[in-house]
Design a protein around this motif. Structure first.
Motif, PDB file in Angstrom:
ATOM      1  N   LYS A   1      -3.554   6.334   1.236  1.00 14.77           N
ATOM      2  CA  LYS A   1      -2.236   6.918   1.489  1.00 14.77           C
ATOM      3  C   LYS A   1      -2.017   6.936   2.998  1.00 14.77           C
TER       4      LYS A   1
ATOM      5  N   ASN B   1      -8.777   9.372   1.104  1.00 13.81           N
ATOM      6  CA  ASN B   1      -7.798   9.493   0.028  1.00 13.81           C
ATOM      7  C   ASN B   1      -7.441   8.117  -0.545  1.00 13.81           C
TER       8      ASN B   1
ATOM      9  N   THR C   1       2.844   1.481  -1.229  1.00 14.02           N
ATOM     10  CA  THR C   1       2.059   2.675  -0.922  1.00 14.02           C
ATOM     11  C   THR C   1       2.919   3.814  -0.408  1.00 14.02           C
ATOM     12  N   GLU C   2       4.116   3.485   0.090  1.00 15.51           N
ATOM     13  CA  GLU C   2       4.887   4.548   0.711  1.00 15.51           C
ATOM     14  C   GLU C   2       6.383   4.217   0.686  1.00 15.51           C
TER      15      GLU C   2
ATOM     16  N   ASN D   1      -6.930   5.221  -3.234  1.00 16.37           N
ATOM     17  CA  ASN D   1      -6.597   5.076  -4.636  1.00 16.37           C
ATOM     18  C   ASN D   1      -7.760   4.390  -5.341  1.00 16.37           C
TER      19      ASN D   1
END
Lengths: 643, 372
Positions: free
Chosen positions: B266, B257, B213-214, B259
């Motif tokens: 996020k 937000n 995710t990041e 997905n």
């Protein structure tokens, strides 16, 4: 709140050469050991530090509160703390008065602790004595600060006339003159003035505002009837004292006071006391003559002792909020500004009404947060931390400040084998993070004994933390299992209310039966009752046990019903089919007819379905035969019935 | 203010990791000498070595305990490219020790990695018995024991390619409806131009896969250790990072937000604190149980502790430093090393029945001077 950062030394050479790494150990300890970074890509070779004697150091904070002698302080203060919380939650109208009482209670706990320490220090002849002296110093400071804070921040002083309270504080903490006066008065009264302490006591008492004592001592002087003594007695008798309840307004009092000053000054100027230098000094002190005060201030042990004395004769109507400036003046006067001890800073901050500074300072008092958490809590409930919330510059919020200290203190106590429940009671009163902290700490308490485990479970239950109870039960079940105590394991498994886990345990019983033909812990299985409902496998185990029980008591019909219902239940584990089908043989071969045609069809149906099981192969023919014979018997019998 | 108990670890080289069990009553150590040792605390506070075995054929980097719900289980990882799971067996008959005879058996050897396995961590207990490993060639592996009663069976559930060499990983301990399973992985790749060195992976229940995710772009230097803080009911997560300095990052899910496919949020990543107190590389971070104090180790040879104060700001509170020169002066040495073969006077022998603590001396009483 700022806490100074100190460097502590691990006395180990390898730790210095290689460097230290640290990990936390539950609950409040850090383990450090010699280590350094090795990059994964480097070749794996012995370090330049080996071969070596690497030690692990378990580092913990020294907690004096865990000393047996201070245990009473911890427990009793907890009682008072809980009373404070109860008082607040009950929304009592004049909670201020009650809070002050509770503040007194805290102080009497400290006093009792101090007395206890002093007794012990007198008795002790070992190295521990030094430690005890150290504790006495700490708690003496705590008592002194608490008392002043109580006067300034908790007590509701009408009109802010603080002097009588301040004097009371000084008298309490500097009891030497009172004691001396008592000794003098209890001793030989003839020629009392020849006693070396006589004048010191008289002047000391005067400075503490004990006018009656001064007069009594003066009357006993062998020259007590002489003129100067008479005059002093009259002057002291006439000296006005300010009292909010006397009905005299401040202006009126000031008028009286000025008049008395002028009167006394005129007597001094007339040299009426000059023949007796001590009396002369006393009178000059009374009118606030600088040179006289310069003479006596060296007798004061602390600036705040001078402060109270000075205020008696120069500012008798002083208000709480004015204390700070006078305090600073006294410090300057005694020239101790550079020699201020920690206690001095705290007291000065209190007099300047700088509560935040007080709280900051008392964190350093090395009694492990006992003082700061209890006092901050009290001040918060007395509404004294509201100032923080209204100050946009600081990010401090009163309630948060209180909670931070309580969290730290509660966590500290949670780390002690027998004080953890006391710790819990503090965490309970932390509205935002208390419960979460309990959730993290409670399951970490070692489950040393059954009784302790039950206690921990009860505490979890009280706070509605079922997931913790479940986890503890599962851990206990696993421990029992590893030690081979299957029955115990199942009991804990059932308590855990975890279906999957209990199924795994029930499996162990069934497999054990398959292997040895013995059902373990039948007492437990007999008393399962409705608790078996948490898992399918456990239901199966329970019902299978019932089948055995009925069969043994020769209730063949009942046992057959149970068996058939098990066969058709779809609960049977794969490994158990052979055993279960095998169990039908004695029932089929019984002299009397037990299984109906319908039952037998069910059996045959199951048999057909499971006919591929390898472990069934040597029995399947036998069961088929038995079933066929039983079926014929049953059909004939049932046909007769229909007729 | 601090006191310490010395436990002679009897390793022949530096210790790479020390791990305490859930209760702090057992200690496991591992070293470059390829051994793992387990120590038990007696009721009077002394630590006894109860097991010691050669666990790997290379340096043992990390050792970690599983939650006690799964029994007495350890996992180790090594330069020898393997990770292993160990279980303690308790003998039927009570032996000489307080807990009866016992020994550790290797339940499984996880040999999927082709390079040094740099970190190994058990997943959150509510997820059953899961184990994550990461290796120098940049692969993260998630294993699972489907039957917690049988630890010899482990299945490789997921394999995640991370591209950069992995040095450390951390599971996020806070799990709830709002927080999916989360893993952070750090890389000790030295090249800043390769971008961020911390990767956040989350498990999507929707598609049953781990998703990245990041990539935390604010950290481009080599990362040597990372650790999620225990969560006290906050909506965001705190991640401590050991890199060229010490960082504390906050990770907050951005609520609106998600997905569409994975259902994952996020993250908004902020630096909550950054400390250069070590003045050099930091390579180890560790939170206390309640996440209020962070301990870090650096190339300056010190362990530094940082505490969150009541306005949620982090402040240094204590430093621990090794110094052998103080030993002789303080005269504690003979009392400390009861294991050494020094002639001990009979009095000391009696006293050594219980755990010994030495008071730690301080170097600077920096009351007024701020630490720099």
């Amino acid at each position: 709140m700022e806490v100074p950062c100190k460097t502590f030394v691990i006395p180990n050479e390898l730790c210095r050469r290689a460097g230290l790494a640290g990990v936390w150990a539950p609950l409040n300890e850090v383990a450090v050991f010699p280590s350094h970074l090795v990059k994964a890509h480097n070749p794996d070779a012995p370090s330049p530090y080996g071969p070596s004697n690497a030690s692990v150091y378990k580092v913990r904070q020294q907690v004096i509160l865990f000393e047996p002698i201070l245990r009473k302080l911890v427990n009793e203060a907890n009682g008072t703390f809980l009373s404070v919380q109860e008082l607040i939650s009950n929304n009592v109208l004049d909670s201020k008065v009650e809070l002050q009482k509770l503040s007194c209670q805290y102080r009497s706990i400290i006093r009792a602790c101090l007395e206890n320490l002093q007794d012990e220090a007198m008795r002790d002849k070992t190295n521990y004595k030094e430690e005890l002296q150290n504790y006495i110093t700490i708690f003496y400071s705590v008592e002194c600060v608490w008392h002043l804070c109580e006067i300034l921040f908790v007590e509701n002083i009408p009109g802010g006339v603080v002097l009588p309270h301040l004097l009371e504080w000084i008298r309490f903490h500097f009891p030497k003159y009172e004691r001396k006066a008592a000794t003098l008065l209890a001793g030989d009264l003839v020629g009392i003035e020849t006693h070396p302490d006589y004048w010191q006591t008289v002047i000391g008492s005067l400075m503490q505002g004990r006018i009656e004592v001064v007069r009594a001592l003066l009357r006993l002087h062998s020259a007590g009837d002489s003129k100067p003594f008479k005059l002093v007695d009259q002057a002291l008798k006439a000296m006005p004292t300010y009292n909010i309840y006397s009905g005299v307004s401040a202006t009126e009092f000031n008028l009286k006071w000025k008049h008395w000053l002028v009167d006394t000054q005129s007597k001094i100027d007339a040299k009426l006391f000059i023949s007796e230098k001590h009396l002369h000094l006393m009178m000059r002190l009374s009118v606030g003559e600088e040179t006289a005060w310069n003479e006596v201030q060296s007798h004061c042990e602390a600036w705040y002792e001078l402060l109270a004395a000075w205020l008696v004769f120069t500012e008798p109507t002083v208000k709480s909020f004015e204390l700070g400036q006078f305090a600073r003046r006294c410090i300057a006067r005694m020239n101790v500004g550079l020699r201020m001890r920690h206690l001095d800073y705290v007291l000065l901050a209190a007099m300047e009404a700088d509560i935040i500074q007080v709280i900051k300072e008392i964190q350093q008092m090395s009694e492990n947060g006992w003082f700061v958490s209890h006092l901050t809590d009290l001040l918060y409930h007395a509404g004294r931390l509201v100032v923080l919330d209204n100050n946009p510059e600081s990010h401090l919020v009163g309630s948060r400040l209180r909670e931070c200290f309580l969290l730290d203190y509660g966590t500290l106590l949670m780390g002690h084998t027998s004080l953890w429940q006391v710790g819990l009671s503090y965490l309970d009163h932390c509205p935002t993070e208390g419960l979460k902290t309990i959730e993290l700490l409670l399951p970490r308490l070692p489950l040393k004994s059954e009784a302790r485990t039950q206690k921990i479970i009860r505490e979890a239950h009280k706070r509605d933390l079922p997931q913790i109870i479940q986890s503890i039960c599962k851990i206990q079940a696993m421990n029992s299992l590893k030690r081979g105590h299957l029955g115990n394991a199942l009991t804990w498994g059932i308590k855990s209310q975890d279906g999957t886990f209990t199924s795994l345990l029930a499996d162990k019983f069934l497999r054990e039966y398959c292997k040895n033909g013995k059902l373990l812990n039948i007492d437990l299985l007999d008393s399962l009752g409705s608790s078996m409902l948490i898992s399918d496998r456990l239901i199966f185990l329970g019902k299978y046990f019932e089948f055995h029980k009925e069969y043994r008591s020769r209730n063949y019909k009942e046992s057959a019903n149970l068996l058939i219902s098990l066969l058709s239940s779809k609960l049977t584990p794969k490994y158990f089919w052979a055993t279960l089908l095998d169990d039908t043989i004695p029932l089929l071969e019984c002299n009397e007819l037990i299984m109906s045609s319908l039952d037998t069809f069910t059996l045959l149906h199951c048999l057909q379905e499971k006919s591929d099981l390898p472990e069934l192969q040597d029995k399947i023919e036998l069961i088929r035969l038995g079933a066929a014979r039983n079926l014929s018997r049953a059909l004939m019998y049932e046909a007769q019935l229909v007729k | 203010m601090f006191e310490a108990q010395e436990i002679n670890a009897e390793h022949k080289d530096l210790i790479h990791d020390v791990a305490y069990d859930f209760y702090g009553e057992r200690m496991a150590t591992c070293s470059s000498d390829q051994y793992v040792k387990v120590w038990d605390q007696t009721s009077d506070g002394k630590w006894n070595l109860t097991s010691s075995w050669k666990a790997h054929s290379g340096s043992v980097w990390k050792v970690t305990w599983a939650h006690p719900e799964f029994g007495q289980v350890l996992a180790t990882c090594s330069f020898d490219r393997t990770a292993a799971v160990w279980e303690e067996l308790v003998g039927e008959t009570p032996g000489p020790g307080e807990r009866g005879t016992r020994h550790w058996v290797r339940r499984t050897n996880l040999v999927d990695s082709r390079t040094s396995v740099t970190d190994v961590k058990f997943g959150p207990r509510t997820q059953g018995l899961q184990l994550a490993t990461c290796s120098a060639d940049g692969i993260i592996r998630i294993y699972e024991a489907p039957d917690v009663m049988n630890l010899s069976q482990w299945t490789l559930q997921h394999e995640i390619q991370c591209k950069l060499s992995c040095s450390c990983l951390s599971w996020n301990p806070s799990l709830s409806k709002n927080h999916p399973l989360m893993l952070a992985v750090g890389s000790d790749d030295n090249n800043p131009s390769n971008g961020g060195k911390i990767f956040i992976y989350e498990y999507s229940d929707n598609i049953r896969r781990w998703m990245k995710t990041e990539t935390i772009s604010s950290v481009t230097e080599a990362v040597h250790d990372i650790s999620f803080s225990p969560n006290l009911g906050r909506s965001f997560h705190l991640l401590a990072v050991a890199t060229k300095d010490l960082r504390i990052l906050s990770l907050s899910p951005i609520a609106d937000n998600a997905n569409v496919q994975s259902g994952l949020y996020k993250l908004d990543i902020q630096t909550a604190a950054q400390f250069d107190d070590h003045g050099c590389m930091v390579w180890r971070v560790c939170w206390n149980i309640t996440g209020t104090i962070l301990a870090s180790s650096g190339d300056d040879g010190c362990v530094r502790m940082f505490k969150m104060n009541c306005i949620n700001a982090w402040k240094p509170v204590a430093v621990l430093k090794g110094d052998g020169s103080h030993v002789a002066n303080e005269g504690h040495r003979s009392s400390v090393c009861s294991a050494a073969s020094l002639p001990t006077p009979p009095v000391a022998a009696v006293v050594s029945q219980t755990a010994r603590y030495i008071k730690l001396g301080t170097i600077s009483q920096s009351r007024e001077v701020p630490w720099h």
